[in-house]
Design a protein around this motif. Structure first.
Motif, PDB file in Angstrom:
ATOM      1  N   TYR A  54      39.866 103.356  51.225  1.00  0.00           N
ATOM      2  CA  TYR A  54      40.738 103.936  50.205  1.00  0.00           C
ATOM      3  C   TYR A  54      42.193 103.581  50.505  1.00  0.00           C
ATOM      4  O   TYR A  54      42.655 103.765  51.621  1.00  0.00           O
ATOM      5  CB  TYR A  54      40.559 105.458  50.186  1.00  0.00           C
ATOM      6  CG  TYR A  54      39.123 105.850  49.937  1.00  0.00           C
ATOM      7  CD1 TYR A  54      38.604 105.870  48.656  1.00  0.00           C
ATOM      8  CD2 TYR A  54      38.274 106.150  51.010  1.00  0.00           C
ATOM      9  CE1 TYR A  54      37.274 106.206  48.427  1.00  0.00           C
ATOM     10  CE2 TYR A  54      36.954 106.476  50.792  1.00  0.00           C
ATOM     11  CZ  TYR A  54      36.458 106.509  49.500  1.00  0.00           C
ATOM     12  OH  TYR A  54      35.137 106.822  49.284  1.00  0.00           O
ATOM     13  N   PRO A  55      42.875 103.018  49.522  1.00  0.00           N
ATOM     14  CA  PRO A  55      42.487 102.831  48.130  1.00  0.00           C
ATOM     15  C   PRO A  55      41.756 101.528  47.816  1.00  0.00           C
ATOM     16  O   PRO A  55      41.381 101.294  46.670  1.00  0.00           O
ATOM     17  CB  PRO A  55      43.824 102.840  47.403  1.00  0.00           C
ATOM     18  CG  PRO A  55      44.758 102.182  48.370  1.00  0.00           C
ATOM     19  CD  PRO A  55      44.310 102.651  49.735  1.00  0.00           C
ATOM     20  N   GLY A  56      41.549 100.650  48.799  1.00  0.00           N
ATOM     21  CA  GLY A  56      41.111  99.291  48.506  1.00  0.00           C
ATOM     22  C   GLY A  56      39.822  99.184  47.711  1.00  0.00           C
ATOM     23  O   GLY A  56      39.723  98.395  46.767  1.00  0.00           O
ATOM     24  N   LEU A  57      38.794  99.967  48.078  1.00  0.00           N
ATOM     25  CA  LEU A  57      37.532  99.881  47.350  1.00  0.00           C
ATOM     26  C   LEU A  57      37.682 100.368  45.916  1.00  0.00           C
ATOM     27  O   LEU A  57      37.111  99.779  44.981  1.00  0.00           O
ATOM     28  CB  LEU A  57      36.453 100.691  48.068  1.00  0.00           C
ATOM     29  CG  LEU A  57      35.911 100.098  49.368  1.00  0.00           C
ATOM     30  CD1 LEU A  57      34.943 101.075  50.023  1.00  0.00           C
ATOM     31  CD2 LEU A  57      35.224  98.760  49.120  1.00  0.00           C
ATOM     32  N   ALA A  88      29.708  98.600  50.592  1.00  0.00           N
ATOM     33  CA  ALA A  88      30.171  99.394  49.458  1.00  0.00           C
ATOM     34  C   ALA A  88      30.486  98.508  48.260  1.00  0.00           C
ATOM     35  O   ALA A  88      30.163  98.862  47.112  1.00  0.00           O
ATOM     36  CB  ALA A  88      31.393 100.202  49.868  1.00  0.00           C
ATOM     37  N   LEU A  89      31.111  97.368  48.489  1.00  0.00           N
ATOM     38  CA  LEU A  89      31.400  96.445  47.389  1.00  0.00           C
ATOM     39  C   LEU A  89      30.113  96.000  46.707  1.00  0.00           C
ATOM     40  O   LEU A  89      30.019  95.975  45.473  1.00  0.00           O
ATOM     41  CB  LEU A  89      32.178  95.236  47.911  1.00  0.00           C
ATOM     42  CG  LEU A  89      33.630  95.477  48.309  1.00  0.00           C
ATOM     43  CD1 LEU A  89      34.157  94.313  49.146  1.00  0.00           C
ATOM     44  CD2 LEU A  89      34.509  95.685  47.074  1.00  0.00           C
ATOM     45  N   ARG A  90      29.126  95.653  47.513  1.00  0.00           N
ATOM     46  CA  ARG A  90      27.854  95.187  46.951  1.00  0.00           C
ATOM     47  C   ARG A  90      27.172  96.298  46.149  1.00  0.00           C
ATOM     48  O   ARG A  90      26.706  96.067  45.017  1.00  0.00           O
ATOM     49  CB  ARG A  90      26.944  94.716  48.085  1.00  0.00           C
ATOM     50  CG  ARG A  90      25.617  94.152  47.604  1.00  0.00           C
ATOM     51  CD  ARG A  90      24.808  93.576  48.749  1.00  0.00           C
ATOM     52  NE  ARG A  90      24.428  94.585  49.739  1.00  0.00           N
ATOM     53  CZ  ARG A  90      24.968  94.681  50.947  1.00  0.00           C
ATOM     54  NH1 ARG A  90      25.905  93.845  51.346  1.00  0.00           N
ATOM     55  NH2 ARG A  90      24.565  95.624  51.777  1.00  0.00           N
ATOM     56  N   CYS A  92      28.473  98.960  44.789  1.00  0.00           N
ATOM     57  CA  CYS A  92      29.263  99.426  43.646  1.00  0.00           C
ATOM     58  C   CYS A  92      29.491  98.335  42.606  1.00  0.00           C
ATOM     59  O   CYS A  92      30.134  98.580  41.580  1.00  0.00           O
ATOM     60  CB  CYS A  92      30.615  99.970  44.126  1.00  0.00           C
ATOM     61  SG  CYS A  92      30.487 101.490  45.093  1.00  0.00           S
ATOM     62  N   GLY A  93      29.001  97.135  42.870  1.00  0.00           N
ATOM     63  CA  GLY A  93      29.139  96.049  41.905  1.00  0.00           C
ATOM     64  C   GLY A  93      30.552  95.535  41.758  1.00  0.00           C
ATOM     65  O   GLY A  93      30.950  95.088  40.674  1.00  0.00           O
ATOM     66  N   ALA A  94      31.325  95.587  42.832  1.00  0.00           N
ATOM     67  CA  ALA A  94      32.712  95.104  42.809  1.00  0.00           C
ATOM     68  C   ALA A  94      32.837  93.895  43.730  1.00  0.00           C
ATOM     69  O   ALA A  94      31.952  93.622  44.555  1.00  0.00           O
ATOM     70  CB  ALA A  94      33.676  96.203  43.238  1.00  0.00           C
ATOM     71  N   ALA A  95      33.949  93.186  43.591  1.00  0.00           N
ATOM     72  CA  ALA A  95      34.172  91.979  44.395  1.00  0.00           C
ATOM     73  C   ALA A  95      35.515  92.064  45.103  1.00  0.00           C
ATOM     74  O   ALA A  95      36.502  92.519  44.527  1.00  0.00           O
ATOM     75  CB  ALA A  95      34.131  90.734  43.507  1.00  0.00           C
TER      76      ALA A  95
END
Length: 221
Positions: A54-57, A88-90, A92-95
């Motif tokens: 936090y806050p990056g993700l 967490a990125l994977r 949550c579907g974020a890059a």
């Protein structure tokens, strides 16, 4: 999902304090949302010392929802926390690019927005920003009740323009939105203060409307 992931991993590698997770929406999610709102639209956003995410993700998740998402870089020296960030990125579907490195050891990132939460005093954060911001870039640093003291200390070594945006999660905290950073110290410590305060509107609003508050970094604290 993100808070649940954080809670599970915190039991193993102490990402964030367990007390903060009891009020996780306000302490982590909402606090990260306001960092995103305080910044201009970016093409490359770097979050320094991402730690527990936090806050990056949250920024990476929000950027993934945009039509033209920014490239997001998360810098964290702890390999275990980097493993969490990638998981967490994977899920949550974020890059984002996760860089397992010390901030000062990286070549300049050339980001047009930089953020960092609970990482270092403002004087040191400005050194990181000076290294990793692209020309004309913006830094957003959440700061607590003693933010004025940190501004005054930083003004001994740096020139910068900063706006103090009232926090929506802590009554005595602010987000410092900073630009025009250079290492040249101020020639006069008696320059007049310029007082200003932003409303907590959406990104891209007119941030220079007259409201009570304080614009930091344009004179002595």
């Amino acid at each position: 999902m993100l808070l649940n992931l954080t809670a599970r991993w915190t039991r193993r590698i102490n990402l964030v304090s367990t007390d903060s997770l009891r009020d996780g929406w306000r302490r982590h999610i909402l606090d990260s949302l306001q960092v995103h709102r305080a910044a201009p639209a970016a093409t490359h956003w770097a979050d320094l010392g991402t730690g527990g995410g936090y806050p990056g993700l949250v920024i990476a998740i929000l950027e993934a929802e945009r039509d033209a998402p920014a490239r997001v870089t998360l810098v964290e020296s702890d390999a275990r926390k980097c493993a969490f960030l990638r998981t967490a990125l994977r899920e949550c579907g974020a890059a984002a690019d996760v860089l397992p490195s010390r901030i000062e050891a990286l070549p300049p990132l050339g980001a047009d927005v930089i953020s960092a939460r609970a990482l270092a005093p403002l004087d040191r954060l400005l050194a990181y920003a000076d290294r990793h911001l692209a020309p004309g870039g913006t830094a957003v640093f959440p700061k607590g009740a003693r933010w004025r003291d940190e501004v005054a200390q930083a003004e001994r070594n740096w020139r910068f323009k900063a706006t103090a945006i009232p926090s929506i999660t802590e009554s005595d905290a602010v987000l410092l939105r900073i630009g025009e950073i250079s290492r040249e110290p101020r020639q006069s410590q008696n320059a007049p203060h310029h007082r200003h305060r932003e409303s907590e509107g959406g990104r891209g609003q007119d941030n220079d409307r007259d409201q009570p508050g304080r614009r930091a970094g344009e004179g002595g604290a």
